[in-house]
Design a protein around this motif. Structure first.
Motif, PDB file in Angstrom:
ATOM      1  N   ALA A 119      21.746  39.990   3.051  1.00 48.14           N
ATOM      2  CA  ALA A 119      22.916  39.332   2.454  1.00 48.14           C
ATOM      3  C   ALA A 119      23.276  38.073   3.251  1.00 48.14           C
ATOM      4  N   GLN A 120      23.644  37.014   2.542  1.00 56.11           N
ATOM      5  CA  GLN A 120      24.024  35.762   3.202  1.00 56.11           C
ATOM      6  C   GLN A 120      25.150  35.965   4.203  1.00 56.11           C
ATOM      7  N   LYS A 121      26.033  36.897   3.918  1.00 55.34           N
ATOM      8  CA  LYS A 121      27.149  37.179   4.836  1.00 55.34           C
ATOM      9  C   LYS A 121      26.602  37.614   6.204  1.00 55.34           C
ATOM     10  N   GLN A 122      25.543  38.417   6.197  1.00 60.09           N
ATOM     11  CA  GLN A 122      24.971  38.882   7.456  1.00 60.09           C
ATOM     12  C   GLN A 122      24.196  37.772   8.162  1.00 60.09           C
ATOM     13  N   VAL A 123      23.506  36.940   7.397  1.00 61.63           N
ATOM     14  CA  VAL A 123      22.806  35.803   7.989  1.00 61.63           C
ATOM     15  C   VAL A 123      23.830  34.872   8.633  1.00 61.63           C
ATOM     16  N   ALA A 124      24.930  34.619   7.938  1.00 60.42           N
ATOM     17  CA  ALA A 124      25.991  33.762   8.472  1.00 60.42           C
ATOM     18  C   ALA A 124      26.525  34.324   9.785  1.00 60.42           C
ATOM     19  N   SER A 125      26.763  35.622   9.831  1.00 58.57           N
ATOM     20  CA  SER A 125      27.246  36.254  11.054  1.00 58.57           C
ATOM     21  C   SER A 125      26.248  36.067  12.185  1.00 58.57           C
ATOM     22  N   TYR A 126      24.977  36.218  11.892  1.00 56.70           N
ATOM     23  CA  TYR A 126      23.933  36.075  12.911  1.00 56.70           C
ATOM     24  C   TYR A 126      23.893  34.656  13.479  1.00 56.70           C
ATOM     25  N   ILE A 127      24.030  33.648  12.606  1.00 59.78           N
ATOM     26  CA  ILE A 127      23.936  32.270  13.103  1.00 59.78           C
ATOM     27  C   ILE A 127      25.285  31.709  13.538  1.00 59.78           C
ATOM     28  N   GLY A 128      26.352  32.486  13.364  1.00 58.30           N
ATOM     29  CA  GLY A 128      27.658  32.097  13.893  1.00 58.30           C
ATOM     30  C   GLY A 128      28.457  31.148  13.022  1.00 58.30           C
ATOM     31  N   VAL A 129      28.334  31.297  11.700  1.00 55.69           N
ATOM     32  CA  VAL A 129      29.127  30.486  10.774  1.00 55.69           C
ATOM     33  C   VAL A 129      29.756  31.406   9.744  1.00 55.69           C
ATOM     34  N   THR A 130      30.675  30.860   8.955  1.00 55.07           N
ATOM     35  CA  THR A 130      31.256  31.652   7.873  1.00 55.07           C
ATOM     36  C   THR A 130      30.275  31.701   6.709  1.00 55.07           C
ATOM     37  N   PRO A 131      30.371  32.728   5.875  1.00 54.63           N
ATOM     38  CA  PRO A 131      29.498  32.786   4.693  1.00 54.63           C
ATOM     39  C   PRO A 131      29.678  31.561   3.796  1.00 54.63           C
ATOM     40  N   GLU A 132      30.914  31.065   3.698  1.00 52.17           N
ATOM     41  CA  GLU A 132      31.178  29.894   2.866  1.00 52.17           C
ATOM     42  C   GLU A 132      30.452  28.658   3.409  1.00 52.17           C
ATOM     43  N   PHE A 133      30.493  28.489   4.729  1.00 54.43           N
ATOM     44  CA  PHE A 133      29.811  27.353   5.348  1.00 54.43           C
ATOM     45  C   PHE A 133      28.306  27.439   5.108  1.00 54.43           C
ATOM     46  N   LEU A 134      27.735  28.631   5.293  1.00 58.93           N
ATOM     47  CA  LEU A 134      26.300  28.809   5.079  1.00 58.93           C
ATOM     48  C   LEU A 134      25.933  28.486   3.640  1.00 58.93           C
ATOM     49  N   SER A 135      26.712  28.972   2.703  1.00 57.18           N
ATOM     50  CA  SER A 135      26.441  28.711   1.296  1.00 57.18           C
ATOM     51  C   SER A 135      26.448  27.212   0.998  1.00 57.18           C
ATOM     52  N   LYS A 136      27.450  26.491   1.510  1.00 55.72           N
ATOM     53  CA  LYS A 136      27.530  25.039   1.301  1.00 55.72           C
ATOM     54  C   LYS A 136      26.354  24.334   1.972  1.00 55.72           C
ATOM     55  N   MET A 137      25.998  24.779   3.163  1.00 55.80           N
ATOM     56  CA  MET A 137      24.895  24.161   3.893  1.00 55.80           C
ATOM     57  C   MET A 137      23.573  24.340   3.131  1.00 55.80           C
ATOM     58  N   LEU A 138      23.332  25.547   2.625  1.00 55.20           N
ATOM     59  CA  LEU A 138      22.097  25.820   1.895  1.00 55.20           C
ATOM     60  C   LEU A 138      22.071  25.072   0.567  1.00 55.20           C
ATOM     61  N   LYS A 139      23.222  24.968  -0.074  1.00 62.11           N
ATOM     62  CA  LYS A 139      23.308  24.217  -1.332  1.00 62.11           C
ATOM     63  C   LYS A 139      23.007  22.744  -1.093  1.00 62.11           C
ATOM     64  N   ALA A 140      23.592  22.171  -0.031  1.00 64.52           N
ATOM     65  CA  ALA A 140      23.342  20.763   0.306  1.00 64.52           C
ATOM     66  C   ALA A 140      21.873  20.551   0.642  1.00 64.52           C
ATOM     67  N   GLU A 141      21.292  21.496   1.335  1.00 68.95           N
ATOM     68  CA  GLU A 141      19.870  21.419   1.702  1.00 68.95           C
ATOM     69  C   GLU A 141      18.987  21.434   0.471  1.00 68.95           C
ATOM     70  N   SER A 142      19.280  22.326  -0.479  1.00 66.54           N
ATOM     71  CA  SER A 142      18.449  22.404  -1.681  1.00 66.54           C
ATOM     72  C   SER A 142      18.630  21.165  -2.546  1.00 66.54           C
ATOM     73  N   LEU A 143      19.826  20.590  -2.562  1.00 69.04           N
ATOM     74  CA  LEU A 143      20.056  19.355  -3.317  1.00 69.04           C
ATOM     75  C   LEU A 143      19.306  18.187  -2.722  1.00 69.04           C
ATOM     76  N   SER A 144      19.242  18.149  -1.393  1.00 64.80           N
ATOM     77  CA  SER A 144      18.547  17.037  -0.732  1.00 64.80           C
ATOM     78  C   SER A 144      17.035  17.121  -0.919  1.00 64.80           C
ATOM     79  N   LYS A 145      16.525  18.321  -1.186  1.00 68.62           N
ATOM     80  CA  LYS A 145      15.088  18.494  -1.423  1.00 68.62           C
ATOM     81  C   LYS A 145      14.715  18.187  -2.861  1.00 68.62           C
ATOM     82  N   SER A 146      15.709  18.135  -3.751  1.00 71.92           N
ATOM     83  CA  SER A 146      15.443  17.892  -5.192  1.00 71.92           C
ATOM     84  C   SER A 146      15.139  16.446  -5.460  1.00 71.92           C
TER      85      SER A 146
END
Length: 146
Positions: A119-146
């Motif tokens: 779950a993204q929530k657990q990945v976020a906890s592992y890397i030390g960010v909020t789930p919301e921040f991780l979601s935005k970061m991954l969304k921005a990353e996928s947009l930049s690759k498009s």
């Protein structure tokens, strides 16, 4: 504990109940609260299953007996302990100096089999960010690759 199937995680809680995941242990990995195991005192980490798992548990007393009976096992666990120490030290330094994006990339390198199933929530906890921040970061990353 040795994970024969499934996946475990270790974490600690802050005063607000927020989880800080220290480690994931997928199939074939070892996981323990080393403070508790070595001192035989109450631990500081919680360890639970991320999904259905099978594990092999070994007590300190049994391990000490096995060290005497099978000297190569002593060597094996020393190497495991040394590698674990290096991993934790590296992770502590990475958490202090790397960006969230870089910490996420390190997570993907360390746990390639877990990227799509944890779950993204657990990945976020592992890397030390909020789930919301991780979601935005991954969304921005996928947009930049498009």
């Amino acid at each position: 504990m040795f994970v024969t199937s499934g996946c475990l995680r270790s974490y600690h809680l802050d005063e607000n109940g927020f989880q800080y995941i220290q480690q994931f242990a997928p199939e074939g990995w070892w996981i323990a609260d080393m403070y508790s195991f070595i001192t035989q005192n109450a631990g500081h980490l919680y360890i639970d299953a991320v999904f259905d798992s099978e594990i092999i548990l070994i007590s300190k007393v049994t391990l000490e007996k096995l060290y005497l009976e099978i000297p190569k096992l002593n060597y094996y666990f020393r190497i495991l302990s040394e590698n674990s120490l290096v991993t934790y030290q590296t992770r502590a330094m990475d958490n202090a100096r790397l960006s969230a994006k870089d910490r996420y990339e390190k997570f993907c390198q360390r746990y390639p089999t877990l990227i799509d199933i944890i779950a993204q929530k657990q990945v976020a906890s592992y890397i030390g960010v909020t789930p919301e921040f991780l979601s935005k970061m991954l969304k921005a990353e996928s947009l930049s690759k498009s």
